[in-house]
Design a protein around this motif. Structure first.
Motif, PDB file in Angstrom:
ATOM      1  N   GLY A   1      17.541  11.374 -55.673  1.00  0.00           N
ATOM      2  CA  GLY A   1      17.701  11.770 -57.070  1.00  0.00           C
ATOM      3  C   GLY A   1      18.228  10.601 -57.874  1.00  0.00           C
ATOM      4  O   GLY A   1      18.673   9.590 -57.323  1.00  0.00           O
TER       5      GLY A   1
ATOM      6  N   GLY B   1      23.761  16.035 -56.639  1.00  0.00           N
ATOM      7  CA  GLY B   1      23.734  15.145 -55.483  1.00  0.00           C
ATOM      8  C   GLY B   1      25.004  15.246 -54.668  1.00  0.00           C
ATOM      9  O   GLY B   1      24.966  15.334 -53.430  1.00  0.00           O
TER      10      GLY B   1
ATOM     11  N   LEU C   1      14.937  15.247 -55.591  1.00  0.00           N
ATOM     12  CA  LEU C   1      15.699  16.096 -56.511  1.00  0.00           C
ATOM     13  C   LEU C   1      15.097  15.941 -57.903  1.00  0.00           C
ATOM     14  O   LEU C   1      15.340  14.960 -58.602  1.00  0.00           O
ATOM     15  CB  LEU C   1      17.177  15.691 -56.493  1.00  0.00           C
ATOM     16  CG  LEU C   1      18.117  16.353 -57.507  1.00  0.00           C
ATOM     17  CD1 LEU C   1      17.932  17.856 -57.544  1.00  0.00           C
ATOM     18  CD2 LEU C   1      19.557  15.980 -57.203  1.00  0.00           C
TER      19      LEU C   1
ATOM     20  N   ARG D   1       8.300  13.950 -64.256  1.00  0.00           N
ATOM     21  CA  ARG D   1       8.630  14.765 -63.085  1.00  0.00           C
ATOM     22  C   ARG D   1       7.401  15.356 -62.386  1.00  0.00           C
ATOM     23  O   ARG D   1       7.338  15.351 -61.152  1.00  0.00           O
ATOM     24  CB  ARG D   1       9.581  15.901 -63.467  1.00  0.00           C
ATOM     25  CG  ARG D   1      10.910  15.480 -64.083  1.00  0.00           C
ATOM     26  CD  ARG D   1      11.835  14.820 -63.105  1.00  0.00           C
ATOM     27  NE  ARG D   1      13.189  14.723 -63.649  1.00  0.00           N
ATOM     28  CZ  ARG D   1      14.150  13.961 -63.146  1.00  0.00           C
ATOM     29  NH1 ARG D   1      13.909  13.224 -62.070  1.00  0.00           N
ATOM     30  NH2 ARG D   1      15.349  13.932 -63.683  1.00  0.00           N
TER      31      ARG D   1
END
Length: 240
Positions: free
Chosen positions: A90, A20, A138, A157
Motif C-alpha cells: 500500500g 497498513g 491495498l 486504482r
C-alpha cells in the motif's frame, strides 16, 4: 482458528499508520514476523514500539518512489528473519483533484506512487516467495466506483486491480496467490472523519474499524486462505 502465520515473514509497506499498521498488528498477533516501512524514521521507530514485539518486527525508513526500496525491504526481511512469505503493498493517501483540473504533472506523480511503485514492489518480492506465498495490494473501493473529489486515485486504482489479476495468473503455477483488498471508509488518525460524513449509505450504518481490516488482511495473506487468488476482496460494510 489457526491461520498458520507463526514464524512466517511479511513485508507491509506504508505500515506505520492507518490500515497498513492495523494489518501489521494483526499479523504480529498471529505470530508472524513483519517488516514495515515509511519515509519518516521517527514514525518507523514509533510504530515498531507500538507493535510491542521487538523480536518479530523490523522497520525501515525508505521512500517507495525510490527504485531501490523494494530490494532494501526484501534484504531487511531476509537478514532479520531469514525469509519472505508475502507482502501487503500500500501507499500513502492521494490528494484531492478532478479529471479536468489535475495537471499532467499531478497524473504522472500519482502514477509513480499509486501504480508503478506497487508493481515494482510486487516484481521484486515475487521471485523470493516460496510456494503458498501471497501478495495483497491495498487499494480501495475506488477500484470499483469513483470516489468523489479523488479523481487521480480513482483513475489509477482499477488499473492496479487488473494488474493484480494478471499477476495472479502469472504466479499461480508457482502456488503464489495475489489479491486486491478494497476497503471502504475506515477513519484513522491520518484520515479522520470530516464533519459532513455519515454512514447512512452503508448497509451496516457504521464506518469500519481499522482492526477489522487488519484481521481480514492477515487472513488473506495466510495459508488459511490458500485457495483465494485473483480476487478483489471488498470490505466496506455493504456500501457497494
Amino acid at each position: 482458528m489457526d491461520l498458520g502465520l507463526a514464524g512466517r515473514c511479511y513485508i507491509v509497506t506504508a505500515g506505520t499508520s492507518g490500515l497498513g499498521f492495523a494489518a501489521a498488528q494483526a499479523l504480529v498477533a498471529e505470530g508472524a514476523n513483519v517488516v514495515i516501512c515509511s519515509r519518516d524514521q521517527h514514525r518507523v521507530h514509533e510504530a515498531v514500539a507500538r507493535l510491542a514485539a521487538p523480536q518479530r518486527t523490523a522497520g525501515l525508513a525508505a521512500d517507495l518512489l525510490d527504485a531501490q526500496t523494494p530490494n532494501l525491504l526484501v534484504h531487511t526481511a531476509i537478514h532479520a528473519f531469514g525469509r519472505v512469505d508475502g507482502s501487503l503493498l500500500g501507499t500513502g493517501g492521494s490528494v484531492r483533484g478532478t479529471v479536468l483540473g489535475a495537471t499532467d504533472a499531478a497524473w504522472r506523480d500519482h502514477f509513480e506512487l499509486l501504480f508503478l511503485s506497487m508493481v515494482r514492489c510486487a516484481r521484486t518480492v515475487a521471485p523470493v516467495l516460496p510456494e503458498h506465498g501471497a501478495i495483497a495490494f491495498l487499494l480501495s473501493t475506488s477500484a470499483r466506483i469513483p470516489l468523489p473529489g479523488f479523481a487521480l486515485s480513482t483513475g489509477l486504482r482499477p488499473g492496479l486491480a487488473m494488474a493484480a489479476k494478471s499477476l495472479a495468473a502469472e504466479l499461480g503455477p508457482r502456488g503464489i496467490r495475489v489479491l486486491s483488498l478494497l476497503p471502504g471508509r475506515f477513519p484513522t488518525d491520518g484520515a479522520p472523519l470530516e464533519p459532513h460524513e455519515t454512514p447512512r449509505n452503508i448497509a451496516l450504518r457504521r464506518f469500519g474499524r481499522p482492526e477489522e481490516f487488519g484481521r481480514l488482511a492477515a487472513f488473506c495473506l495466510s495459508p488459511a486462505a490458500g485457495y483465494l487468488t485473483g480476487s478483489s476482496v471488498v470490505i466496506d460494510g455493504g456500501k457497494l
